[in-house]
Design an enzyme around this catalytic site. Sequence first.
Site, PDB file in Angstrom:
ATOM      1  N   ASP A   1      16.895  14.353 -12.884  1.00  0.00           N
ATOM      2  CA  ASP A   1      16.957  13.983 -14.294  1.00  0.00           C
ATOM      3  C   ASP A   1      15.923  12.908 -14.598  1.00  0.00           C
ATOM      4  OD1 ASP A   1      19.165  15.662 -14.823  1.00  0.00           O
ATOM      5  OD2 ASP A   1      20.520  14.143 -14.016  1.00  0.00           O
ATOM      6  N   ALA A   2      15.585  12.761 -15.854  1.00  0.00           N
ATOM      7  CA  ALA A   2      14.594  11.759 -16.257  1.00  0.00           C
ATOM      8  C   ALA A   2      15.014  10.353 -15.840  1.00  0.00           C
ATOM      9  CB  ALA A   2      14.366  11.814 -17.763  1.00  0.00           C
TER      10      ALA A   2
END
Length: 190
Positions: free
Chosen positions: A42-43
């Site tokens: 995920d970011a």
Amino acid sequence: MIIAFNKPYGMLSQFTPEPGSAYRTLSEIGFPENVYPAGRLDADSEGLLILSDEKGLPTYLLDPDAAHERTYWVQVEGLPTTETLHVLEVGVMIKGRLTLPCMAEVLHPQPVIEDRTPPIRVRKNIPDTWIALTLTEGKNRQVRRMTAAAGFPTLRLIRIRIGGLHLNHLNLGVGQWCVLGSDHRRALLQ
């Protein structure tokens, strides 16, 4: 070709931007053409991301039936007990599904990790602890959901190992990458 990348916080694990997203993408890094991520982070997660131009590699690395281990260092809010770690190891319910068994331990000594930009939330009266979780599955935001279900929200998440390939053995600073040589490739695929 297999590439190891030390993905920074705030970057998507894809080359194309999401409409309206402020997150950076892999297109900024200058990877060779025709490589794609074998998995995702995920970011708001950091650490080891594998990219490759080999078609079967993502399936090999990600299929839970292959039981290919991935280790995450997770900075959680609070002080997990032995009982909490056991709950994580046997599995927690996430969206009506029990996670597969995993390994969970408090890291001793606690690792010294370079601060992140932006910094994590710090609370004066609530300590934080680094734990290691080793999984063989990787559902969307699974580690964060597991620690939250156990009562210890994730503050920071770094994937440190895939198979036998350990990020600390690659000497990659945040945002750096390398093409794996034969020894590192064997470690990844073990």
